[in-house]
Each structure stands twice: as C-alpha cells, then as structure tokens.
Design an enzyme around this catalytic site. Sequence first.
Site, mmCIF file in Angstrom:
data_model
loop_
_atom_site.group_PDB
_atom_site.id
_atom_site.type_symbol
_atom_site.label_atom_id
_atom_site.label_comp_id
_atom_site.label_asym_id
_atom_site.label_seq_id
_atom_site.Cartn_x
_atom_site.Cartn_y
_atom_site.Cartn_z
ATOM 1 N N HIS A 1 -3.372 -5.654 1.118
ATOM 2 C CA HIS A 1 -2.629 -5.864 2.368
ATOM 3 C C HIS A 1 -2.519 -7.337 2.764
ATOM 4 C CE1 HIS A 1 -2.327 -1.655 3.940
ATOM 5 N NE2 HIS A 1 -3.254 -1.476 3.019
ATOM 6 N N CYS B 1 0.844 -1.206 0.000
ATOM 7 C CA CYS B 1 0.000 0.000 0.000
ATOM 8 C C CYS B 1 0.877 1.253 0.000
ATOM 9 C CB CYS B 1 -0.961 -0.042 1.183
ATOM 10 S SG CYS B 1 -2.322 1.140 1.038
ATOM 11 N N GLU C 1 -0.642 -8.606 4.921
ATOM 12 C CA GLU C 1 -0.420 -8.765 6.372
ATOM 13 C C GLU C 1 -1.737 -8.813 7.144
ATOM 14 O OE1 GLU C 1 -0.504 -6.009 4.864
ATOM 15 O OE2 GLU C 1 -0.644 -4.235 6.148
#
Lengths: 234, 85
Positions: free
Chosen positions: A196, A87, A198
């Site tokens: 994302h 991002c 994560e």
Amino acid sequence: MTARIGVVTFPGSLDDRDAQRAIRLAGAEAVALWHGDHDLQGVDAVVLPGGFSYGDYLRCGAIAAQAPIMHEIVAAANAGMPVLGICNGFQILVEAHLLPGGLIRNEAGAFVCRDQTLRVENATTAWTHGFEQGDLITVPLKNGEGGFIADAETLKRLEGEGLVAFRYVDVNPNGSLDDIAGLTNERGNVVGLMPHPEHATEPGFGPDTPSAMRSGVDGLTFFRSVIERTLAAV
Amino acid sequence: MPVIVVEVMPKAELLDPAGKAVATALAKRGDGEFTAVRIGKRFELHVDEVTDAVLAKAQHLAEELLSNAVIENVVRVYAAEDAVA
C-alpha cells in the site's frame, strides 16, 4: 494546472479515503469516483483502492471487475490512461484482465500485516518513473490473499519483458511466485501491487525508517510520478 | 424449477488450506480413511427453461466469470431438475 486523479469507491472499499489523501499530499486534486457510474469525470489517472469489495465474494476483485465504471476504466487504460491498483485494486485489475495472473490465499494461510521492503524492478512506468531501477523502498503490506501466481509461460513473459514492477525483498510474505509484489502492463500505464503506497505518504503515519519511527514516505513517489507524467502530456 | 449447475474446483496444484483443515479434523476424529479433502464451489443458476442456448451461455459464464482459469477449473456444467435445497 493541477492533475486530477480519480479514486473509485466500490462497496467494501477500505482505503479510498487514504488514497485520496495521498493524492492531495502529492499535490494533485483527488476526485471521488463511484463504482455504479459510467463517468470518469475527465480525470487524468485512476486509482483502484484497497479493501474487500463485495466481501471478497466469488473471488477477490471478481465482482468489482464487473462494475459499470470498469467499462470506462478498461477502455481508458487501453487508450493509455494511467491506472494504479493497490491490493484489492490489483486483484480487480487482474480479474478485469488488465494485468495477467491471479492472486490466491497467502501461503501461510494467515492475514499478513507488516512494513515491507520492495525492490523497484521497473522504473519506467507512469507510476514508478520517479524511482531508480533497483531502489529499495518500504511500504505497508496487509493482505490475506496476495500470493501471485501465473502459469510458466506467462511468468516467463513477465520476466523477459520487464513487466515485474516490484519484488519482495528479505521476506516473501505471501508465497508469490518469483517474489512478485507488483506488475505493469507492456505500455507502462497500468500498474498493480499488493502493498500500500498510499499508507507511506505522510511523516508520522508511514512505516518506520532507520531515521525515525513512522517517517517513511516512499509511497509519495508513485503519485508524484503520475502527476509529473500527466502534466508533461498536456 | 430447473437449474443449471456449475461445479468449480481449485486447480490440483494449488494449496487448499480450508480442505487441509477439514482433512486434519477428520483424522483427529479417527476418520483417517479420508486421506485428503479438497473444497470447491457449486453454483445453481435458476432458469425458466433449459435450452441449448442457455446451457451454452452458462458454460461461457462458468469459464469467464464464475471461475478464474488461472486458479480454478470448471469441472462440470449440467442441467438438473431442481435445486438441491
């Protein structure tokens, strides 16, 4: 031996702790790195996390790309160290010229937050070799300025050389050219993407899947891929 | 105090949602003779003295840092007597 993966915190970073947590869940040691240092603390790989570094002043990622630690990261990346930009981290990689093109305001003009399906287009990079080419994965996406653009010549090169790492499937959430969600460099050690991974690493906190709510952990493969690559290189 | 002014505009082919919103507001006010609005940036770099070297450096910074050639154009870099405000 445990892989050590650094996560850089810039002023305005938002997902640095989440990235550290994802790294630990994948089985590596997370090392906090500071934007103002010139020290990578001997890490094996680096994650530039999401957020709004410097309040997106000037352009998203532009001021962070000038941070002291970026000198070391650019040099290490050019020497082959794996670097993942998520991002805002992707925007920083683009502004640091480690990846080509630019990221502009979403086509619809609004911030978008959704569980996004992606197709893995390049499963040979340091961060994606745990996938198979063509795999469909789901990871959360949340951005206001994620529209990927590049001139026609650059776009042709990216497509021709297989440097598109991920593509949006079903929905193009931000107007990115060619549905591009993420890129890799020629060497395959630098990868950047707007969604994302994560945030899709722990059952109960990931995106919904057909089997259960919030059970998606497709993002773990990014970190496991780089751990495997790092340990294999020793 | 002299300043060096750097003007940057988004490339014409890119969407400028902020400019579009202003144009829509103008039309609603009845000021429809302004058919489009595009919003760019003006940087004022304060210097002790304007020299060819400092102007050249400003031009370089304008292209390398203050703008991103993928999405923006540097319209003009010039010396001015003083800051606007």
